[in-house]
Design a protein around this motif. Sequence first.
Motif, PDB file in Angstrom:
ATOM      1  N   LEU A   5       0.873  -1.169   0.000  1.00 13.38           N
ATOM      2  CA  LEU A   5       0.000   0.000   0.000  1.00 13.38           C
ATOM      3  C   LEU A   5       0.910   1.219   0.000  1.00 13.38           C
ATOM      4  O   LEU A   5       1.718   1.395   0.921  1.00 13.38           O
ATOM      5  CB  LEU A   5      -0.908   0.018   1.228  1.00 13.38           C
ATOM      6  N   MET A   6       0.799   2.038  -1.023  1.00 19.64           N
ATOM      7  CA  MET A   6       1.602   3.247  -1.112  1.00 19.64           C
ATOM      8  C   MET A   6       0.689   4.451  -0.886  1.00 19.64           C
ATOM      9  O   MET A   6      -0.366   4.559  -1.523  1.00 19.64           O
ATOM     10  CB  MET A   6       2.274   3.361  -2.482  1.00 19.64           C
ATOM     11  N   LEU A  11       0.914  13.181  -7.283  1.00 22.59           N
ATOM     12  CA  LEU A  11       0.460  12.232  -8.303  1.00 22.59           C
ATOM     13  C   LEU A  11       1.575  11.775  -9.242  1.00 22.59           C
ATOM     14  O   LEU A  11       1.682  10.591  -9.561  1.00 22.59           O
ATOM     15  CB  LEU A  11      -0.698  12.829  -9.098  1.00 22.59           C
ATOM     16  N   ALA A  12       2.423  12.702  -9.691  1.00 25.04           N
ATOM     17  CA  ALA A  12       3.495  12.340 -10.622  1.00 25.04           C
ATOM     18  C   ALA A  12       4.508  11.404  -9.950  1.00 25.04           C
ATOM     19  O   ALA A  12       4.883  10.374 -10.521  1.00 25.04           O
ATOM     20  CB  ALA A  12       4.186  13.589 -11.144  1.00 25.04           C
ATOM     21  N   PHE A  13       4.939  11.758  -8.751  1.00 25.57           N
ATOM     22  CA  PHE A  13       5.909  10.930  -8.040  1.00 25.57           C
ATOM     23  C   PHE A  13       5.301   9.576  -7.685  1.00 25.57           C
ATOM     24  O   PHE A  13       5.932   8.532  -7.830  1.00 25.57           O
ATOM     25  CB  PHE A  13       6.392  11.652  -6.775  1.00 25.57           C
ATOM     26  N   GLY A  14       4.054   9.581  -7.237  1.00 30.25           N
ATOM     27  CA  GLY A  14       3.376   8.341  -6.891  1.00 30.25           C
ATOM     28  C   GLY A  14       3.243   7.399  -8.078  1.00 30.25           C
ATOM     29  O   GLY A  14       3.459   6.192  -7.958  1.00 30.25           O
ATOM     30  N   THR A  15       2.902   7.957  -9.229  1.00 32.77           N
ATOM     31  CA  THR A  15       2.785   7.144 -10.449  1.00 32.77           C
ATOM     32  C   THR A  15       4.134   6.559 -10.835  1.00 32.77           C
ATOM     33  O   THR A  15       4.226   5.387 -11.218  1.00 32.77           O
ATOM     34  CB  THR A  15       2.214   7.988 -11.599  1.00 32.77           C
ATOM     35  N   LEU A  16       5.180   7.357 -10.731  1.00 36.23           N
ATOM     36  CA  LEU A  16       6.524   6.888 -11.054  1.00 36.23           C
ATOM     37  C   LEU A  16       6.927   5.705 -10.170  1.00 36.23           C
ATOM     38  O   LEU A  16       7.365   4.661 -10.671  1.00 36.23           O
ATOM     39  CB  LEU A  16       7.529   8.034 -10.873  1.00 36.23           C
ATOM     40  N   ILE A  17       6.759   5.838  -8.872  1.00 32.07           N
ATOM     41  CA  ILE A  17       7.132   4.773  -7.932  1.00 32.07           C
ATOM     42  C   ILE A  17       6.243   3.549  -8.118  1.00 32.07           C
ATOM     43  O   ILE A  17       6.731   2.406  -8.126  1.00 32.07           O
ATOM     44  CB  ILE A  17       7.069   5.278  -6.474  1.00 32.07           C
ATOM     45  N   TRP A  20       7.286   1.664 -11.260  1.00 28.91           N
ATOM     46  CA  TRP A  20       8.557   0.975 -11.052  1.00 28.91           C
ATOM     47  C   TRP A  20       8.370  -0.285 -10.215  1.00 28.91           C
ATOM     48  O   TRP A  20       8.895  -1.346 -10.534  1.00 28.91           O
ATOM     49  CB  TRP A  20       9.567   1.921 -10.397  1.00 28.91           C
ATOM     50  N   LEU A  21       7.605  -0.171  -9.128  1.00 29.85           N
ATOM     51  CA  LEU A  21       7.372  -1.322  -8.260  1.00 29.85           C
ATOM     52  C   LEU A  21       6.612  -2.431  -8.983  1.00 29.85           C
ATOM     53  O   LEU A  21       6.912  -3.613  -8.821  1.00 29.85           O
ATOM     54  CB  LEU A  21       6.613  -0.906  -6.995  1.00 29.85           C
ATOM     55  N   PHE A  26       5.810  -6.352  -7.855  1.00 28.76           N
ATOM     56  CA  PHE A  26       5.021  -6.117  -6.652  1.00 28.76           C
ATOM     57  C   PHE A  26       3.579  -5.776  -7.008  1.00 28.76           C
ATOM     58  O   PHE A  26       3.309  -5.199  -8.055  1.00 28.76           O
ATOM     59  CB  PHE A  26       5.614  -4.972  -5.825  1.00 28.76           C
ATOM     60  N   ASP A  27       2.661  -6.143  -6.126  1.00 34.25           N
ATOM     61  CA  ASP A  27       1.255  -5.778  -6.260  1.00 34.25           C
ATOM     62  C   ASP A  27       1.063  -4.490  -5.480  1.00 34.25           C
ATOM     63  O   ASP A  27       1.152  -4.493  -4.244  1.00 34.25           O
ATOM     64  CB  ASP A  27       0.372  -6.900  -5.706  1.00 34.25           C
ATOM     65  N   VAL A  28       0.829  -3.372  -6.171  1.00 35.43           N
ATOM     66  CA  VAL A  28       0.797  -2.058  -5.527  1.00 35.43           C
ATOM     67  C   VAL A  28      -0.573  -1.409  -5.693  1.00 35.43           C
ATOM     68  O   VAL A  28      -1.099  -1.327  -6.797  1.00 35.43           O
ATOM     69  CB  VAL A  28       1.860  -1.116  -6.139  1.00 35.43           C
ATOM     70  N   VAL A  29      -1.149  -0.968  -4.569  1.00 35.31           N
ATOM     71  CA  VAL A  29      -2.323  -0.105  -4.605  1.00 35.31           C
ATOM     72  C   VAL A  29      -1.915   1.223  -3.996  1.00 35.31           C
ATOM     73  O   VAL A  29      -1.021   1.282  -3.146  1.00 35.31           O
ATOM     74  CB  VAL A  29      -3.536  -0.710  -3.856  1.00 35.31           C
ATOM     75  N   ARG A  30      -2.556   2.277  -4.455  1.00 34.63           N
ATOM     76  CA  ARG A  30      -2.121   3.606  -4.044  1.00 34.63           C
ATOM     77  C   ARG A  30      -3.279   4.420  -3.496  1.00 34.63           C
ATOM     78  O   ARG A  30      -4.393   4.343  -4.001  1.00 34.63           O
ATOM     79  CB  ARG A  30      -1.498   4.327  -5.234  1.00 34.63           C
ATOM     80  N   ALA A  31      -2.985   5.198  -2.481  1.00 34.44           N
ATOM     81  CA  ALA A  31      -3.930   6.152  -1.910  1.00 34.44           C
ATOM     82  C   ALA A  31      -3.238   7.508  -1.845  1.00 34.44           C
ATOM     83  O   ALA A  31      -2.017   7.595  -1.775  1.00 34.44           O
ATOM     84  CB  ALA A  31      -4.357   5.709  -0.521  1.00 34.44           C
TER      85      ALA A  31
END
Length: 66
Positions: A5-6, A11-17, A20-21, A26-31
């Motif tokens: 959970l990230m 938004l730009a930095f979050g999308t980049l990370i 990459w993950l 990795f299975d990544v969900v973002r908030a």
Amino acid sequence: MIKILMVEDDLAFGTLIQTWLKKKGFDVVRATSVKAALQLLNEDSKKDLILSDLRLPDHDGLTLLN
């Protein structure tokens, strides 16, 4: 697969990370806020790792540790 959970409001930095993950398998969900992260955790609390920004719009990232 490791579930992450990230929590990142940039938004730009979050999308980049997140991209990459995911490429690394990795299975990544973002908030973008603590409130949204807590909702995601209530839906599925099985996360192996939480990556959180410290400065978020509604609380600090340390709130998630509770």
